[in-house]
Design a protein around this motif. Sequence first.
Motif, PDB file in Angstrom:
ATOM      1  N   ASP A 130      25.755  76.049 121.270  1.00 59.04           N
ATOM      2  CA  ASP A 130      24.595  75.261 121.700  1.00 59.04           C
ATOM      3  C   ASP A 130      24.703  74.739 123.125  1.00 59.04           C
ATOM      4  O   ASP A 130      23.704  74.652 123.829  1.00 59.04           O
ATOM      5  CB  ASP A 130      24.380  74.062 120.766  1.00 59.04           C
ATOM      6  CG  ASP A 130      23.837  74.467 119.412  1.00 59.04           C
ATOM      7  OD1 ASP A 130      23.476  75.645 119.230  1.00 59.04           O
ATOM      8  OD2 ASP A 130      23.776  73.587 118.528  1.00 59.04           O
ATOM      9  N   THR A 131      25.914  74.354 123.557  1.00 66.57           N
ATOM     10  CA  THR A 131      26.047  73.658 124.832  1.00 66.57           C
ATOM     11  C   THR A 131      26.931  74.362 125.860  1.00 66.57           C
ATOM     12  O   THR A 131      26.989  73.939 127.002  1.00 66.57           O
ATOM     13  CB  THR A 131      26.615  72.239 124.612  1.00 66.57           C
ATOM     14  OG1 THR A 131      27.930  72.339 124.048  1.00 66.57           O
ATOM     15  CG2 THR A 131      25.727  71.425 123.691  1.00 66.57           C
ATOM     16  N   GLY A 132      27.648  75.375 125.461  1.00 69.48           N
ATOM     17  CA  GLY A 132      28.564  76.044 126.381  1.00 69.48           C
ATOM     18  C   GLY A 132      29.998  75.595 126.135  1.00 69.48           C
ATOM     19  O   GLY A 132      30.265  74.692 125.356  1.00 69.48           O
ATOM     20  N   ASP A 133      30.910  76.257 126.818  1.00 68.77           N
ATOM     21  CA  ASP A 133      32.335  75.985 126.617  1.00 68.77           C
ATOM     22  C   ASP A 133      32.714  74.570 127.048  1.00 68.77           C
ATOM     23  O   ASP A 133      32.090  73.978 127.934  1.00 68.77           O
ATOM     24  CB  ASP A 133      33.181  76.980 127.413  1.00 68.77           C
ATOM     25  CG  ASP A 133      33.153  78.366 126.817  1.00 68.77           C
ATOM     26  OD1 ASP A 133      32.972  78.489 125.588  1.00 68.77           O
ATOM     27  OD2 ASP A 133      33.306  79.337 127.581  1.00 68.77           O
ATOM     28  N   PHE A 134      33.789  74.076 126.442  1.00 63.57           N
ATOM     29  CA  PHE A 134      34.369  72.811 126.876  1.00 63.57           C
ATOM     30  C   PHE A 134      35.015  73.019 128.233  1.00 63.57           C
ATOM     31  O   PHE A 134      35.463  74.131 128.542  1.00 63.57           O
ATOM     32  CB  PHE A 134      35.417  72.333 125.862  1.00 63.57           C
ATOM     33  CG  PHE A 134      34.829  71.943 124.537  1.00 63.57           C
ATOM     34  CD1 PHE A 134      34.237  70.696 124.364  1.00 63.57           C
ATOM     35  CD2 PHE A 134      34.852  72.816 123.471  1.00 63.57           C
ATOM     36  CE1 PHE A 134      33.688  70.338 123.145  1.00 63.57           C
ATOM     37  CE2 PHE A 134      34.307  72.462 122.245  1.00 63.57           C
ATOM     38  CZ  PHE A 134      33.720  71.218 122.084  1.00 63.57           C
ATOM     39  N   LYS A 135      35.093  71.969 129.038  1.00 62.42           N
ATOM     40  CA  LYS A 135      35.638  72.159 130.381  1.00 62.42           C
ATOM     41  C   LYS A 135      37.138  72.419 130.362  1.00 62.42           C
ATOM     42  O   LYS A 135      37.662  73.074 131.245  1.00 62.42           O
ATOM     43  CB  LYS A 135      35.293  70.988 131.295  1.00 62.42           C
ATOM     44  CG  LYS A 135      35.922  69.675 130.942  1.00 62.42           C
ATOM     45  CD  LYS A 135      35.513  68.586 131.917  1.00 62.42           C
ATOM     46  CE  LYS A 135      36.073  67.260 131.461  1.00 62.42           C
ATOM     47  NZ  LYS A 135      35.661  66.176 132.305  1.00 62.42           N
ATOM     48  N   ASP A 136      37.841  71.898 129.346  1.00 61.91           N
ATOM     49  CA  ASP A 136      39.270  72.189 129.212  1.00 61.91           C
ATOM     50  C   ASP A 136      39.713  71.876 127.778  1.00 61.91           C
ATOM     51  O   ASP A 136      38.927  71.405 126.960  1.00 61.91           O
ATOM     52  CB  ASP A 136      40.095  71.396 130.232  1.00 61.91           C
ATOM     53  CG  ASP A 136      39.883  69.889 130.145  1.00 61.91           C
ATOM     54  OD1 ASP A 136      39.576  69.369 129.047  1.00 61.91           O
ATOM     55  OD2 ASP A 136      40.035  69.215 131.179  1.00 61.91           O
TER      56      ASP A 136
END
Length: 120
Positions: free
Chosen positions: A85-91
């Motif tokens: 839904d929102t895209g990958d986590f930044k890390d």
Amino acid sequence: MKPYEVIAENPLIINRKKWRLFANYIPVENHPDQDRWIAKLNTTGQLVENRDVDLAWMLYYIRTQHPGATVEEVVNWELARVVEDTGDFKDNDEMGAYAMTLYLGLAYAIKYGLLILVKD
């Protein structure tokens, strides 16, 4: 599960691959526009209000898609849904912190009777 408990000692996380979750409620009212879901517990008849969107999705998954899912399966499913839904986590730190929030939400759902935890 306590908010400041040592993660490596938490039984819900240690046994996430073995313990299974089952729904113990019937949906009564759904108000997604208000982030509000009301359920009736099967065992006591008590009404419980949930205002956590992520928990609502996990409860939905356990009740309709995969009754008896392990704790890990539920958390992984929710992480995948959020990424979709929102895209990958930044890390990995951001993903780990979010996963801990999901575990805490499941712990509260167990505590308040929305879920039954079956230990192997």
